[in-house]
Design an enzyme around this catalytic site. Structure first.
Site, short mmCIF file in Angstrom:
data_model
loop_
_atom_site.label_atom_id
_atom_site.label_comp_id
_atom_site.label_asym_id
_atom_site.label_seq_id
_atom_site.Cartn_x
_atom_site.Cartn_y
_atom_site.Cartn_z
N SER A 188 5.69 5.39 1.48
CA SER A 188 5.14 6.63 2.05
C SER A 188 3.63 6.56 2.18
O SER A 188 3.07 5.63 2.49
CB SER A 188 5.84 7.70 2.00
OG SER A 188 5.68 8.68 3.18
N ASP B 56 15.73 8.64 9.21
CA ASP B 56 14.04 8.74 9.22
C ASP B 56 13.69 8.61 10.86
O ASP B 56 13.43 6.39 11.06
CB ASP B 56 13.10 7.90 7.90
CG ASP B 56 11.91 8.06 7.88
OD1 ASP B 56 11.24 9.05 9.02
OD2 ASP B 56 11.46 7.86 6.91
N HIS C 205 13.71 10.20 4.68
CA HIS C 205 12.82 9.30 4.28
C HIS C 205 12.44 8.57 3.23
O HIS C 205 12.09 7.73 3.24
CB HIS C 205 11.65 10.27 5.31
CG HIS C 205 10.06 9.85 4.38
ND1 HIS C 205 9.74 8.98 5.30
CD2 HIS C 205 9.15 9.78 3.78
CE1 HIS C 205 8.64 7.95 5.41
NE2 HIS C 205 8.03 9.03 3.90
#
Length: 268
Positions: free
Chosen positions: A165, A216, A243
């Site tokens: 991320s 995601d 995610h």
């Protein structure tokens, strides 16, 4: 007459006692068997063959000086006698916006890596956990320099960089500028993948494991679409995961992680 009456009374009492004994016998038998069943269970547990001895993994913490100072956690590989062994690969773990280096300890990733012969180094990125923020980290080059400082200070020579991320702001510029310093790259739905052209991706030869959760549909799908332009890549899509897929499906994530590292290890 009295004698006959007494014999009938005795006979009646005997019949009554026999009837009561018959009715109570099942519960008496069950009560007498329970201790022996429990004893059998204890005996089975006591005689069960022991499993392989567990490897104790200790995680130490430290802080590197500089601007900013960087807090980190480290897990080193040990043999079954508890002696430190030389790792053939070093894994640097970054983290997402809602997490810190502590996440990799809590999920069990650091202990798993060390138990499989890998050195694990997880850092708190500036402004997260125990690493203070810094005004000096405004450019891609400054973030590349920070990762270089971290690795050089800890003697990391051929890192495998794991980046979920938000940490893509650090890992992707590093990959583009210093890919020769990486033994492997494991992006987990990182940000920033749209910032690079197909030509830039195609120049990178670093073995890459692209990880994302099937649920995601934002960063996961977007990063997958861009990162598959890397010529030397594999894909690990975790079904039913969001995610932060390594937290939704830790077993599947760890399995894919170790398989990828084992392939790299053979080529070292």
């Amino acid at each position: 007459m009295n004698f006959l009456r007494n014999r009938l009374v005795v006979l009646g009492l005997v019949l009554l006692a026999t009837l009561l004994l018959y009715l109570l016998l099942p519960s008496i038998r069950q009560g007498s068997m329970e201790p022996s069943i429990a004893a059998q269970k204890i005996g089975l547990l006591a005689t069960a063959p022991p499993g392989p001895p567990a490897i104790n993994v200790s995680i130490r913490t430290g802080q590197l000086p500089g601007d900013p100072p960087l807090f980190f956690r480290e897990a080193l590989p040990m043999d079954r006698a508890g002696q430190q062994i030389l790792p053939r690969l070093q894994v640097v773990l970054l983290h997402g916006q809602a997490f810190t280096s502590k996440t990799w300890e809590e999920v069990g990733t650091m202990a798993l890596l060390a138990a499989n012969g890998y050195q694990a180094l997880a850092m708190d990125l500036p402004g997260y956990g125990k690493s203070p923020d810094s005004e000096a980290l405004k450019t891609d080059q400054s973030r590349v320099d920070l990762l270089s400082r971290f690795m050089e200070s800890l003697g990391v020579r051929a890192a495998v960089l794991l980046s979920p991320s938000m940490s893509g702001h650090y890992s992707l510029p590093f990959l583009m500028k210093n890919s020769a310093q990486l033994r492997g790259f494991i992006p987990v739905a990182p940000v920033g993948t749209r910032s690079y052209s197909p030509q830039q991706y195609k120049k990178i030869q670093t073995p890459t494991l692209i990880v994302f959760g099937a649920l995601d549909t934002n960063l996961g799908a977007q990063s997958h679409k861009n990162l598959i332009q890397l010529p030397n890549h594999e894909v690990l899509k975790l079904e039913g995961a969001r995610h932060a897929c390594y937290m939704d499906k830790p077993h599947e994530f760890h399995q894919g992680l170790i398989q990828f590292l084992n392939k790299l290890k053979k080529d070292v």
